[in-house]
Design a protein around this motif. Structure first.
Motif, PDB file in Angstrom:
ATOM      1  N   SER A  62     -10.487   7.877 -12.879  1.00 11.04           N
ATOM      2  CA  SER A  62      -9.209   8.449 -13.305  1.00 11.04           C
ATOM      3  C   SER A  62      -8.356   8.647 -12.067  1.00 11.04           C
ATOM      4  N   ILE A  63      -7.112   8.209 -12.143  1.00 12.83           N
ATOM      5  CA  ILE A  63      -6.200   8.388 -11.018  1.00 12.83           C
ATOM      6  C   ILE A  63      -5.657   9.808 -11.042  1.00 12.83           C
ATOM      7  N   VAL A  64      -5.809  10.506  -9.914  1.00 11.52           N
ATOM      8  CA  VAL A  64      -5.312  11.865  -9.766  1.00 11.52           C
ATOM      9  C   VAL A  64      -3.886  11.840  -9.219  1.00 11.52           C
ATOM     10  N   ARG A  65      -3.662  11.025  -8.171  1.00 10.00           N
ATOM     11  CA  ARG A  65      -2.319  10.886  -7.602  1.00 10.00           C
ATOM     12  C   ARG A  65      -2.237   9.591  -6.795  1.00 10.00           C
ATOM     13  N   VAL A  66      -1.009   9.144  -6.608  1.00 10.10           N
ATOM     14  CA  VAL A  66      -0.726   7.916  -5.863  1.00 10.10           C
ATOM     15  C   VAL A  66       0.436   8.193  -4.918  1.00 10.10           C
ATOM     16  N   ALA A  67       0.288   7.770  -3.674  1.00 11.54           N
ATOM     17  CA  ALA A  67       1.382   7.824  -2.708  1.00 11.54           C
ATOM     18  C   ALA A  67       1.519   6.427  -2.098  1.00 11.54           C
ATOM     19  N   ALA A  68       2.749   5.939  -2.041  1.00  8.78           N
ATOM     20  CA  ALA A  68       2.995   4.579  -1.563  1.00  8.78           C
ATOM     21  C   ALA A  68       3.678   4.577  -0.211  1.00  8.78           C
ATOM     22  N   VAL A  69       3.236   3.650   0.655  1.00 10.86           N
ATOM     23  CA  VAL A  69       3.900   3.361   1.924  1.00 10.86           C
ATOM     24  C   VAL A  69       3.866   1.850   2.087  1.00 10.86           C
ATOM     25  N   ASP A  70       5.013   1.197   1.866  1.00  9.32           N
ATOM     26  CA  ASP A  70       5.125  -0.257   1.904  1.00  9.32           C
ATOM     27  C   ASP A  70       4.131  -0.876   0.926  1.00  9.32           C
ATOM     28  N   ASP A  71       3.232  -1.745   1.400  1.00  9.53           N
ATOM     29  CA  ASP A  71       2.240  -2.388   0.534  1.00  9.53           C
ATOM     30  C   ASP A  71       0.908  -1.653   0.538  1.00  9.53           C
ATOM     31  N   THR A  72       0.882  -0.422   1.058  1.00  9.49           N
ATOM     32  CA  THR A  72      -0.338   0.378   1.101  1.00  9.49           C
ATOM     33  C   THR A  72      -0.178   1.567   0.163  1.00  9.49           C
ATOM     34  N   TYR A  73      -1.241   1.827  -0.590  1.00 10.16           N
ATOM     35  CA  TYR A  73      -1.220   2.912  -1.567  1.00 10.16           C
ATOM     36  C   TYR A  73      -2.415   3.825  -1.333  1.00 10.16           C
ATOM     37  N   GLN A  74      -2.134   5.092  -1.132  1.00  8.69           N
ATOM     38  CA  GLN A  74      -3.159   6.125  -0.990  1.00  8.69           C
ATOM     39  C   GLN A  74      -3.380   6.691  -2.392  1.00  8.69           C
ATOM     40  N   VAL A  75      -4.586   6.507  -2.920  1.00  3.75           N
ATOM     41  CA  VAL A  75      -4.877   6.895  -4.298  1.00  3.75           C
ATOM     42  C   VAL A  75      -6.042   7.885  -4.305  1.00  3.75           C
ATOM     43  N   ARG A  76      -5.806   9.025  -4.916  1.00  3.47           N
ATOM     44  CA  ARG A  76      -6.882  10.009  -5.126  1.00  3.47           C
ATOM     45  C   ARG A  76      -7.488   9.677  -6.486  1.00  3.47           C
ATOM     46  N   ILE A  77      -8.804   9.468  -6.493  1.00  2.99           N
ATOM     47  CA  ILE A  77      -9.525   9.022  -7.690  1.00  2.99           C
ATOM     48  C   ILE A  77     -10.586  10.052  -8.052  1.00  2.99           C
ATOM     49  N   THR A  91      -7.691   3.827  -0.206  1.00  3.37           N
ATOM     50  CA  THR A  91      -6.478   3.253   0.356  1.00  3.37           C
ATOM     51  C   THR A  91      -6.480   1.761   0.041  1.00  3.37           C
ATOM     52  N   PHE A  92      -5.529   1.352  -0.777  1.00  7.33           N
ATOM     53  CA  PHE A  92      -5.395  -0.038  -1.197  1.00  7.33           C
ATOM     54  C   PHE A  92      -4.280  -0.699  -0.405  1.00  7.33           C
ATOM     55  N   THR A  93      -4.537  -1.909   0.081  1.00  8.41           N
ATOM     56  CA  THR A  93      -3.499  -2.755   0.654  1.00  8.41           C
ATOM     57  C   THR A  93      -3.373  -3.958  -0.268  1.00  8.41           C
ATOM     58  N   LEU A  94      -2.141  -4.252  -0.656  1.00  8.02           N
ATOM     59  CA  LEU A  94      -1.909  -5.326  -1.616  1.00  8.02           C
ATOM     60  C   LEU A  94      -1.332  -6.558  -0.948  1.00  8.02           C
ATOM     61  N   ASP A  95      -1.676  -7.695  -1.523  1.00 14.62           N
ATOM     62  CA  ASP A  95      -1.103  -8.986  -1.147  1.00 14.62           C
ATOM     63  C   ASP A  95      -0.581  -9.578  -2.451  1.00 14.62           C
ATOM     64  N   GLY A  96       0.679  -9.336  -2.724  1.00 12.58           N
ATOM     65  CA  GLY A  96       1.243  -9.749  -4.010  1.00 12.58           C
ATOM     66  C   GLY A  96       0.603  -8.966  -5.138  1.00 12.58           C
ATOM     67  N   GLU A  97       0.002  -9.678  -6.076  1.00 16.85           N
ATOM     68  CA  GLU A  97      -0.634  -9.048  -7.248  1.00 16.85           C
ATOM     69  C   GLU A  97      -2.131  -8.841  -7.079  1.00 16.85           C
ATOM     70  N   LEU A  98      -2.631  -8.938  -5.840  1.00 13.11           N
ATOM     71  CA  LEU A  98      -4.069  -8.768  -5.596  1.00 13.11           C
ATOM     72  C   LEU A  98      -4.313  -7.739  -4.493  1.00 13.11           C
ATOM     73  N   ILE A  99      -5.515  -7.207  -4.489  1.00 13.76           N
ATOM     74  CA  ILE A  99      -5.943  -6.238  -3.480  1.00 13.76           C
ATOM     75  C   ILE A  99      -6.540  -7.026  -2.308  1.00 13.76           C
TER      76      ILE A  99
END
Length: 105
Positions: A62-77, A91-99
């Motif tokens: 379950s996602i608790v919160r999401v914070a975005a910085v450019d293509d990086t997302y800090q997600v509390r799970i 911490t997810f880094t995205l490349d288009g539609e993929l992690i």
């Protein structure tokens, strides 16, 4: 809360549905996953992590919160299942539609 981008939403949904193929399809072919210092490179190694630490232990996310910085997302799970139970940061880094990178701390 920032809404999670599609790749992160699909990552959570695939985990919760126990769909390994869909889970692996959220990553680039050469993605990196780091789980508290244990490193997994590429989909084959991520598949092994998934079996031992995620879908293989019936994790439900379950996602608790999401914070975005450019293509990086800090997600509390929040995690429940037959493995780790509790909250943690991903911490997810995205490349288009993929992690392309996932760092779990």
């Amino acid at each position: 809360m920032t809404a999670p981008p599609d790749p992160i939403r699909r990552f959570v949904e695939a985990t919760n549905e126990g769909d390994t193929a869909a889970f692996l399809d959220t990553f680039t072919a050469d993605a990196l996953l780091s789980d508290w210092g244990r490193t997994f490179n590429g989909r084959a190694e991520i598949a092994r992590w998934n079996q031992s630490d995620n879908i293989g232990v019936q994790s439900h996310l379950s996602i608790v919160r999401v914070a975005a910085v450019d293509d990086t997302y800090q997600v509390r799970i929040a995690v429940k299942g037959n493995g780790f139970n509790g909250e943690g940061d991903m911490t997810f880094t995205l490349d288009g539609e993929l992690i392309s990178s996932l760092v779990i701390t």
